[in-house]
Design a protein around this motif. Structure first.
Motif, PDB file in Angstrom:
ATOM      1  N   ILE A 179      -2.306 -17.392   3.051  1.00  0.00           N
ATOM      2  CA  ILE A 179      -2.981 -17.936   4.232  1.00  0.00           C
ATOM      3  C   ILE A 179      -4.329 -17.245   4.440  1.00  0.00           C
ATOM      4  O   ILE A 179      -5.346 -17.897   4.689  1.00  0.00           O
ATOM      5  CB  ILE A 179      -2.095 -17.785   5.487  1.00  0.00           C
ATOM      6  CG1 ILE A 179      -0.861 -18.691   5.379  1.00  0.00           C
ATOM      7  CG2 ILE A 179      -2.886 -18.103   6.753  1.00  0.00           C
ATOM      8  CD1 ILE A 179       0.183 -18.448   6.454  1.00  0.00           C
ATOM      9  N   HIS A 180      -4.331 -15.923   4.343  1.00  0.00           N
ATOM     10  CA  HIS A 180      -5.589 -15.185   4.481  1.00  0.00           C
ATOM     11  C   HIS A 180      -6.586 -15.632   3.414  1.00  0.00           C
ATOM     12  O   HIS A 180      -7.772 -15.855   3.704  1.00  0.00           O
ATOM     13  CB  HIS A 180      -5.346 -13.679   4.370  1.00  0.00           C
ATOM     14  CG  HIS A 180      -4.877 -13.038   5.630  1.00  0.00           C
ATOM     15  ND1 HIS A 180      -3.604 -13.204   6.127  1.00  0.00           N
ATOM     16  CD2 HIS A 180      -5.514 -12.202   6.509  1.00  0.00           C
ATOM     17  CE1 HIS A 180      -3.464 -12.512   7.251  1.00  0.00           C
ATOM     18  NE2 HIS A 180      -4.610 -11.903   7.505  1.00  0.00           N
ATOM     19  N   GLY A 181      -6.110 -15.761   2.176  1.00  0.00           N
ATOM     20  CA  GLY A 181      -6.997 -16.169   1.091  1.00  0.00           C
ATOM     21  C   GLY A 181      -7.581 -17.546   1.312  1.00  0.00           C
ATOM     22  O   GLY A 181      -8.766 -17.786   1.012  1.00  0.00           O
ATOM     23  N   SER A 182      -6.776 -18.471   1.838  1.00  0.00           N
ATOM     24  CA  SER A 182      -7.259 -19.833   2.076  1.00  0.00           C
ATOM     25  C   SER A 182      -8.350 -19.872   3.135  1.00  0.00           C
ATOM     26  O   SER A 182      -9.142 -20.814   3.182  1.00  0.00           O
ATOM     27  CB  SER A 182      -6.097 -20.743   2.495  1.00  0.00           C
ATOM     28  OG  SER A 182      -5.609 -20.395   3.781  1.00  0.00           O
ATOM     29  N   LEU A 183      -8.388 -18.853   3.989  1.00  0.00           N
ATOM     30  CA  LEU A 183      -9.400 -18.766   5.042  1.00  0.00           C
ATOM     31  C   LEU A 183     -10.574 -17.869   4.643  1.00  0.00           C
ATOM     32  O   LEU A 183     -11.460 -17.607   5.455  1.00  0.00           O
ATOM     33  CB  LEU A 183      -8.767 -18.229   6.332  1.00  0.00           C
ATOM     34  CG  LEU A 183      -7.673 -19.099   6.946  1.00  0.00           C
ATOM     35  CD1 LEU A 183      -7.026 -18.387   8.126  1.00  0.00           C
ATOM     36  CD2 LEU A 183      -8.239 -20.445   7.393  1.00  0.00           C
ATOM     37  N   GLY A 184     -10.541 -17.394   3.409  1.00  0.00           N
ATOM     38  CA  GLY A 184     -11.611 -16.530   2.937  1.00  0.00           C
ATOM     39  C   GLY A 184     -11.557 -15.132   3.507  1.00  0.00           C
ATOM     40  O   GLY A 184     -12.582 -14.427   3.546  1.00  0.00           O
ATOM     41  N   GLN A 185     -10.378 -14.703   3.943  1.00  0.00           N
ATOM     42  CA  GLN A 185     -10.203 -13.380   4.538  1.00  0.00           C
ATOM     43  C   GLN A 185      -9.514 -12.441   3.544  1.00  0.00           C
ATOM     44  O   GLN A 185      -8.707 -12.884   2.709  1.00  0.00           O
ATOM     45  CB  GLN A 185      -9.357 -13.471   5.809  1.00  0.00           C
ATOM     46  CG  GLN A 185      -9.951 -14.380   6.868  1.00  0.00           C
ATOM     47  CD  GLN A 185     -11.272 -13.866   7.405  1.00  0.00           C
ATOM     48  OE1 GLN A 185     -11.411 -12.683   7.719  1.00  0.00           O
ATOM     49  NE2 GLN A 185     -12.258 -14.751   7.511  1.00  0.00           N
ATOM     50  N   VAL A 186      -9.813 -11.178   3.649  1.00  0.00           N
ATOM     51  CA  VAL A 186      -9.161 -10.187   2.796  1.00  0.00           C
ATOM     52  C   VAL A 186      -7.695 -10.069   3.214  1.00  0.00           C
ATOM     53  O   VAL A 186      -7.414  -9.805   4.394  1.00  0.00           O
ATOM     54  CB  VAL A 186      -9.850  -8.816   2.906  1.00  0.00           C
ATOM     55  CG1 VAL A 186      -9.109  -7.782   2.062  1.00  0.00           C
ATOM     56  CG2 VAL A 186     -11.308  -8.926   2.486  1.00  0.00           C
ATOM     57  N   PRO A 187      -6.761 -10.257   2.293  1.00  0.00           N
ATOM     58  CA  PRO A 187      -5.337 -10.192   2.661  1.00  0.00           C
ATOM     59  C   PRO A 187      -4.952  -8.791   3.131  1.00  0.00           C
ATOM     60  O   PRO A 187      -5.476  -7.788   2.628  1.00  0.00           O
ATOM     61  CB  PRO A 187      -4.618 -10.545   1.362  1.00  0.00           C
ATOM     62  CG  PRO A 187      -5.627 -11.285   0.548  1.00  0.00           C
ATOM     63  CD  PRO A 187      -6.946 -10.659   0.891  1.00  0.00           C
ATOM     64  N   PRO A 188      -4.049  -8.695   4.090  1.00  0.00           N
ATOM     65  CA  PRO A 188      -3.563  -7.385   4.527  1.00  0.00           C
ATOM     66  C   PRO A 188      -2.667  -6.771   3.465  1.00  0.00           C
ATOM     67  O   PRO A 188      -2.235  -7.451   2.525  1.00  0.00           O
ATOM     68  CB  PRO A 188      -2.771  -7.722   5.797  1.00  0.00           C
ATOM     69  CG  PRO A 188      -2.360  -9.144   5.616  1.00  0.00           C
ATOM     70  CD  PRO A 188      -3.449  -9.805   4.833  1.00  0.00           C
ATOM     71  N   THR A 189      -2.356  -5.512   3.624  1.00  0.00           N
ATOM     72  CA  THR A 189      -1.468  -4.855   2.675  1.00  0.00           C
ATOM     73  C   THR A 189      -0.032  -5.321   2.892  1.00  0.00           C
ATOM     74  O   THR A 189       0.324  -5.838   3.957  1.00  0.00           O
ATOM     75  CB  THR A 189      -1.517  -3.334   2.847  1.00  0.00           C
ATOM     76  OG1 THR A 189      -0.988  -2.991   4.142  1.00  0.00           O
ATOM     77  CG2 THR A 189      -2.941  -2.818   2.712  1.00  0.00           C
ATOM     78  N   GLU A 190       0.791  -5.126   1.894  1.00  0.00           N
ATOM     79  CA  GLU A 190       2.198  -5.492   2.022  1.00  0.00           C
ATOM     80  C   GLU A 190       2.855  -4.720   3.154  1.00  0.00           C
ATOM     81  O   GLU A 190       3.654  -5.284   3.920  1.00  0.00           O
ATOM     82  CB  GLU A 190       2.939  -5.215   0.708  1.00  0.00           C
ATOM     83  CG  GLU A 190       4.423  -5.561   0.768  1.00  0.00           C
ATOM     84  CD  GLU A 190       5.109  -5.440  -0.575  1.00  0.00           C
ATOM     85  OE1 GLU A 190       6.359  -5.482  -0.599  1.00  0.00           O
ATOM     86  OE2 GLU A 190       4.412  -5.297  -1.605  1.00  0.00           O
ATOM     87  N   ASP A 191       2.527  -3.444   3.294  1.00  0.00           N
ATOM     88  CA  ASP A 191       3.112  -2.633   4.367  1.00  0.00           C
ATOM     89  C   ASP A 191       2.745  -3.181   5.743  1.00  0.00           C
ATOM     90  O   ASP A 191       3.585  -3.213   6.653  1.00  0.00           O
ATOM     91  CB  ASP A 191       2.643  -1.180   4.254  1.00  0.00           C
ATOM     92  CG  ASP A 191       3.274  -0.445   3.076  1.00  0.00           C
ATOM     93  OD1 ASP A 191       4.291  -0.960   2.547  1.00  0.00           O
ATOM     94  OD2 ASP A 191       2.754   0.610   2.686  1.00  0.00           O
ATOM     95  N   ALA A 192       1.505  -3.631   5.897  1.00  0.00           N
ATOM     96  CA  ALA A 192       1.060  -4.166   7.183  1.00  0.00           C
ATOM     97  C   ALA A 192       1.801  -5.451   7.522  1.00  0.00           C
ATOM     98  O   ALA A 192       2.148  -5.700   8.682  1.00  0.00           O
ATOM     99  CB  ALA A 192      -0.445  -4.424   7.160  1.00  0.00           C
ATOM    100  N   ILE A 193       2.085  -6.265   6.495  1.00  0.00           N
ATOM    101  CA  ILE A 193       2.801  -7.524   6.712  1.00  0.00           C
ATOM    102  C   ILE A 193       4.263  -7.251   7.044  1.00  0.00           C
ATOM    103  O   ILE A 193       4.806  -7.796   8.016  1.00  0.00           O
ATOM    104  CB  ILE A 193       2.689  -8.425   5.466  1.00  0.00           C
ATOM    105  CG1 ILE A 193       1.232  -8.807   5.217  1.00  0.00           C
ATOM    106  CG2 ILE A 193       3.555  -9.671   5.628  1.00  0.00           C
ATOM    107  CD1 ILE A 193       0.993  -9.500   3.895  1.00  0.00           C
ATOM    108  N   VAL A 194       4.895  -6.394   6.260  1.00  0.00           N
ATOM    109  CA  VAL A 194       6.313  -6.092   6.470  1.00  0.00           C
ATOM    110  C   VAL A 194       6.536  -5.473   7.850  1.00  0.00           C
ATOM    111  O   VAL A 194       7.565  -5.712   8.496  1.00  0.00           O
ATOM    112  CB  VAL A 194       6.838  -5.163   5.355  1.00  0.00           C
ATOM    113  CG1 VAL A 194       8.246  -4.672   5.673  1.00  0.00           C
ATOM    114  CG2 VAL A 194       6.822  -5.886   4.016  1.00  0.00           C
TER     115      VAL A 194
END
Length: 251
Positions: A150-165
């Protein structure tokens, strides 16, 4: 999203599909057979065959996997998060908790992405209706991948896995006997909300999710005075599929 009751006549979602004139192909599970086995070995191969046939006839085909998992579907759920935020602001409050039911993993990654993209504060709590074990068709790693997509589709830097979890809070206690099988807690939640507010839940998804919310309140996981938003994701038509919901047959 439909209960399979072994009845020959169309009921619930199948009935609505028939009314709309939708072409339906059914692949019921055999006793003890996992839904992912049916999907992988029967359903999805049949979908590819039908896709080829339709394209040969000049049609454009979009395949949305179980739960309508598709980039457009994830974008729609992201807009749901935005709409909840905007409506809450207009009503003069900020949600402390966003509760929803998680099955095939469409809402959860969009809500996590929405919170991380906007710096929102609500705690996202997910009530599972199917297992999040590592070998299942849905698990924590898939949610991480979808948030990053989702972040990539919006041109945003993806968060880290730890931040998502860190944003995931998934309660798996309310799955019941199986996916799409009514549970005692879910049936009680259907009756409680219907009697108090004339709002109807469905036995596949929303009843189990609301049962989780009610249990969290009783356990003290939701403190008194908290502002809670529960996302009703439908499946009300499934109320008409199984007599256990009305009490004609005990759940």
């Amino acid at each position: 999203m439909s209960l399979y009751t072994g009845r020959s006549e169309p009921v619930g979602n199948l009935l609505l599909n028939k009314v709309m004139g939708i072409e339906v192909h059914c692949f019921p599970r055999k006793p003890g057979e996992s839904q992912e086995k049916v999907w992988d070995q029967t359903l999805y191969p049949a979908v590819e065959v039908r896709k080829t046939q339709l394209e040969a006839d000049g049609h454009k085909v979009l395949i949305a996997a179980a739960g309508a998992i598709h980039p457009s579907g994830l974008a729609a759920h992201l807009l749901t998060y935005k709409e909840i935020s905007e409506q809450s602001h207009a009503l003069g409050f900020t949600p402390d908790y966003l509760y929803h039911t998680t099955g095939t993993g469409g809402v959860l990654p969009a809500f996590v992405a929405g919170k991380l993209l906007t710096g929102g504060s609500p705690r996202i709590r997910s009530i599972a209706i199917s297992s999040y074990r590592p070998d299942n068709y849905i698990h924590h790693g898939i949610i991480v991948e979808r948030v990053k997509a989702i972040h990539g589709s919006l041109g945003q830097v993806p968060p880290t896995e730890d931040a998502i979890v860190a944003e995931m809070d998934i309660d798996q206690r309310f799955i019941g006997p199986d996916y799409a099988v009514p549970s005692v807690e879910g049936t009680a939640a259907i009756r409680e909300l219907a009697a108090s507010d004339a709002v109807f839940l469905g036995p596949v998804c929303t009843a189990k999710g609301f049962a989780g919310l009610l249990t969290h309140i009783r356990e003290g996981k939701v403190s008194v005075g908290s502002k809670v938003v529960f996302l009703h994701t439908g499946d009300t038509s499934n109320l008409f599929e199984d007599p256990r919901i009305t009490g004609i047959i005990s759940a």
